[in-house]
Design an enzyme around this catalytic site. Structure first.
Site, PDB file in Angstrom:
ATOM      1  N   HIS A   8       0.841  -1.210   0.000  1.00 36.83           N
ATOM      2  CA  HIS A   8       0.000   0.000   0.000  1.00 36.83           C
ATOM      3  C   HIS A   8       0.873   1.257   0.000  1.00 36.83           C
ATOM      4  O   HIS A   8       2.050   1.236   0.418  1.00 36.83           O
ATOM      5  CB  HIS A   8      -0.898   0.004   1.240  1.00 36.83           C
ATOM      6  CG  HIS A   8      -0.130  -0.049   2.535  1.00 36.83           C
ATOM      7  ND1 HIS A   8       0.468   1.059   3.108  1.00 36.83           N
ATOM      8  CD2 HIS A   8       0.188  -1.075   3.338  1.00 36.83           C
ATOM      9  CE1 HIS A   8       1.093   0.711   4.200  1.00 36.83           C
ATOM     10  NE2 HIS A   8       0.953  -0.584   4.364  1.00 36.83           N
ATOM     11  N   GLY A   9       0.263   2.347  -0.460  1.00 29.85           N
ATOM     12  CA  GLY A   9       0.972   3.628  -0.404  1.00 29.85           C
ATOM     13  C   GLY A   9       1.217   4.029   1.045  1.00 29.85           C
ATOM     14  O   GLY A   9       0.674   3.419   1.982  1.00 29.85           O
ATOM     15  N   LEU A  12      -1.028   6.902   7.130  1.00 26.02           N
ATOM     16  CA  LEU A  12      -0.929   7.983   8.118  1.00 26.02           C
ATOM     17  C   LEU A  12       0.010   7.598   9.248  1.00 26.02           C
ATOM     18  O   LEU A  12       0.748   8.443   9.780  1.00 26.02           O
ATOM     19  CB  LEU A  12      -2.322   8.317   8.664  1.00 26.02           C
ATOM     20  CG  LEU A  12      -3.289   8.935   7.638  1.00 26.02           C
ATOM     21  CD1 LEU A  12      -4.708   8.954   8.187  1.00 26.02           C
ATOM     22  CD2 LEU A  12      -2.831  10.326   7.217  1.00 26.02           C
ATOM     23  N   TRP A  13       0.055   6.312   9.611  1.00 30.03           N
ATOM     24  CA  TRP A  13       0.962   5.894  10.676  1.00 30.03           C
ATOM     25  C   TRP A  13       2.355   5.573  10.176  1.00 30.03           C
ATOM     26  O   TRP A  13       3.304   5.600  10.940  1.00 30.03           O
ATOM     27  CB  TRP A  13       0.370   4.713  11.455  1.00 30.03           C
ATOM     28  CG  TRP A  13      -0.639   5.158  12.495  1.00 30.03           C
ATOM     29  CD1 TRP A  13      -1.197   6.394  12.596  1.00 30.03           C
ATOM     30  CD2 TRP A  13      -1.192   4.383  13.556  1.00 30.03           C
ATOM     31  NE1 TRP A  13      -2.072   6.442  13.650  1.00 30.03           N
ATOM     32  CE2 TRP A  13      -2.079   5.222  14.265  1.00 30.03           C
ATOM     33  CE3 TRP A  13      -1.029   3.064  13.976  1.00 30.03           C
ATOM     34  CZ2 TRP A  13      -2.788   4.784  15.368  1.00 30.03           C
ATOM     35  CZ3 TRP A  13      -1.743   2.612  15.099  1.00 30.03           C
ATOM     36  CH2 TRP A  13      -2.613   3.477  15.786  1.00 30.03           C
ATOM     37  N   ARG A  59      -5.909   0.782   3.949  1.00 29.55           N
ATOM     38  CA  ARG A  59      -4.744   1.328   3.251  1.00 29.55           C
ATOM     39  C   ARG A  59      -4.377   0.478   2.018  1.00 29.55           C
ATOM     40  O   ARG A  59      -3.946   1.006   0.985  1.00 29.55           O
ATOM     41  CB  ARG A  59      -3.565   1.490   4.201  1.00 29.55           C
ATOM     42  CG  ARG A  59      -3.090   0.227   4.910  1.00 29.55           C
ATOM     43  CD  ARG A  59      -2.133   0.600   6.029  1.00 29.55           C
ATOM     44  NE  ARG A  59      -1.455  -0.497   6.698  1.00 29.55           N
ATOM     45  CZ  ARG A  59      -1.915  -1.121   7.783  1.00 29.55           C
ATOM     46  NH1 ARG A  59      -3.089  -0.767   8.303  1.00 29.55           N
ATOM     47  NH2 ARG A  59      -1.240  -2.106   8.355  1.00 29.55           N
ATOM     48  N   TYR A  89       1.095  -6.593  15.090  1.00 32.88           N
ATOM     49  CA  TYR A  89       2.198  -6.092  15.918  1.00 32.88           C
ATOM     50  C   TYR A  89       1.892  -6.109  17.423  1.00 32.88           C
ATOM     51  O   TYR A  89       2.579  -5.485  18.219  1.00 32.88           O
ATOM     52  CB  TYR A  89       2.594  -4.674  15.485  1.00 32.88           C
ATOM     53  CG  TYR A  89       3.879  -4.650  14.696  1.00 32.88           C
ATOM     54  CD1 TYR A  89       3.933  -4.126  13.413  1.00 32.88           C
ATOM     55  CD2 TYR A  89       5.061  -5.164  15.236  1.00 32.88           C
ATOM     56  CE1 TYR A  89       5.114  -4.110  12.689  1.00 32.88           C
ATOM     57  CE2 TYR A  89       6.242  -5.154  14.520  1.00 32.88           C
ATOM     58  CZ  TYR A  89       6.264  -4.620  13.246  1.00 32.88           C
ATOM     59  OH  TYR A  89       7.436  -4.603  12.525  1.00 32.88           O
ATOM     60  N   ARG A 114      12.086  -7.417  12.604  1.00 37.18           N
ATOM     61  CA  ARG A 114      12.669  -8.129  11.466  1.00 37.18           C
ATOM     62  C   ARG A 114      13.054  -9.586  11.733  1.00 37.18           C
ATOM     63  O   ARG A 114      13.409 -10.298  10.805  1.00 37.18           O
ATOM     64  CB  ARG A 114      13.872  -7.368  10.930  1.00 37.18           C
ATOM     65  CG  ARG A 114      13.464  -6.056  10.231  1.00 37.18           C
ATOM     66  CD  ARG A 114      12.686  -6.339   8.946  1.00 37.18           C
ATOM     67  NE  ARG A 114      12.150  -5.124   8.323  1.00 37.18           N
ATOM     68  CZ  ARG A 114      10.901  -4.699   8.517  1.00 37.18           C
ATOM     69  NH1 ARG A 114      10.061  -5.366   9.296  1.00 37.18           N
ATOM     70  NH2 ARG A 114      10.473  -3.600   7.930  1.00 37.18           N
ATOM     71  N   HIS A 178       0.691  -5.612   2.235  1.00 36.66           N
ATOM     72  CA  HIS A 178       1.439  -4.884   3.279  1.00 36.66           C
ATOM     73  C   HIS A 178       2.909  -5.303   3.295  1.00 36.66           C
ATOM     74  O   HIS A 178       3.263  -6.337   2.708  1.00 36.66           O
ATOM     75  CB  HIS A 178       0.800  -5.194   4.636  1.00 36.66           C
ATOM     76  CG  HIS A 178      -0.657  -4.853   4.676  1.00 36.66           C
ATOM     77  ND1 HIS A 178      -1.137  -3.668   5.169  1.00 36.66           N
ATOM     78  CD2 HIS A 178      -1.735  -5.544   4.241  1.00 36.66           C
ATOM     79  CE1 HIS A 178      -2.448  -3.640   5.028  1.00 36.66           C
ATOM     80  NE2 HIS A 178      -2.849  -4.757   4.473  1.00 36.66           N
TER      81      HIS A 178
HETATM   82  O1  LIG Z   1       2.729  -2.436  10.452  1.00 33.12           O
HETATM   83  C1  LIG Z   1       3.571  -1.521  10.387  1.00 33.12           C
HETATM   84  O2  LIG Z   1       4.009  -0.856  11.339  1.00 33.12           O
HETATM   85  C2  LIG Z   1       4.189  -1.227   9.029  1.00 33.12           C
HETATM   86  O3  LIG Z   1       3.256  -1.329   8.053  1.00 33.12           O
HETATM   87  C3  LIG Z   1       5.319  -2.195   8.789  1.00 33.12           C
HETATM   88  O4  LIG Z   1       6.158  -1.938   9.795  1.00 33.12           O
HETATM   89  P1  LIG Z   1       7.607  -2.588   9.841  1.00 33.12           P
HETATM   90  O5  LIG Z   1       8.313  -2.135   8.591  1.00 33.12           O
HETATM   91  O6  LIG Z   1       8.161  -2.015  11.085  1.00 33.12           O
HETATM   92  O7  LIG Z   1       7.378  -4.076   9.879  1.00 33.12           O
END
Ligand SMILES: O=C(O)[C@H](O)COP(=O)(O)O
Length: 239
Positions: A8-9, A12-13, A59, A89, A114, A178
């Site tokens: 996605h582009g 906002l976060w 998004r 997350y 990661r 994503h």
């Molecule tokens: O979910 C998120 O915070 C981002 O879309 C991806 O975040 P990351 O690059 O920290 O995995």
């Protein structure tokens, strides 16, 4: 056979550098523009599609809508599924990434972001960020946190059972998803080892083309950047 993947582009976060995961934030103005450019780049390179797939998060959905609008292909079937949602997350969702790194250390945040094995702290089911009551997840045992392997399991299950058969039937596919959904799919398609995937980042809003053989194994992949622009974090050639 080609499949186009697109993260996605900018959201906002992303703009506020917050952990997002399953939080349903929309695109920023820059993200809207990225989605528009992606559709134009696909059109200018002669791409067209028979079927589209995306997540349940706006998004990714809106990125797909805008790209399909530029292709004049908003009429094609679009399948939306939680199985293509971003990696969950957990209790990090909503926190600023830089502040979290100050609090827990860069190393710990890098592991959460990661590593393939490490899960962020889980959400508590009483936490308002836990979305079990959201009608779009009715009947789904939604996660409280995920590592990349958890995300890979659900993404690959959906790819294998729903998308591969369409590719084998000759359908031209676009998937709007994503960063970690796409990292998980690349890890599977290119058999990228855990340490290799840890250094891979997916740019927002740039179409990534996978050319597949008849066994749905990748022959090659490349980004459709403007004027041959190759974004950073290009996928490792050797696997
Ligand atoms: O979910 C998120 O915070 C981002 O879309 C991806 O975040 P990351 O690059 O920290 O995995």
């Amino acid at each position: 056979m080609k499949v186009v993947l697109i993260r996605h582009g900018q959201s906002l976060w992303n703009l506020e550098n917050r952990f997002t995961g399953w939080t349903d934030v929309d695109l920023s103005n820059a993200g809207l523009e990225e989605a528009r450019k992606a559709g134009i780049i696909l059109r200018e390179n002669g791409y067209s599609f028979d079927v589209a797939y995306t997540s349940l998060l706006k998004r990714a959905i809106r990125t797909l809508w805008i790209a399909l609008h530029e292709l004049d292909m908003m009429w094609i079937p679009v399948y939306k599924t939680w199985m293509l949602n971003e990696r969950h997350y957990g209790a990090l969702q909503g926190l600023n990434k830089a502040e979290t790194a100050k609090k827990f250390g860069e190393e710990q945040v890098h592991l959460w972001r990661r590593s393939t094995q490490v899960r962020p702290p889980a959400l508590d089911k009483n936490d308002p960020r836990y979305e079990a009551s959201n009608p779009k997840y009715k009947g789904i045992d939604i996660p409280l946190t995920e590592n990349l392997l958890d995300t890979e399991q659900r993404v690959v299950a959906y790819w294998t059972h729903h998308i591969e058969p369409q590719i084998k039937a000759g359908k031209r596919i676009i998937i709007s998803a994503h960063g970690n959904t796409i990292r998980a799919l690349i890890k599977y398609l290119d058999q990228v080892p855990a340490d290799g995937i840890a250094s891979l980042n997916i740019p927002t809003g740039i179409p990534l083309v996978y050319e597949l053989d008849h066994d749905i194994k990748p022959n090659r992949h490349y980004y459709l950047g403007k004027d041959g622009f190759m974004p950073e974090g290009t996928i490792p050639k050797t696997l």
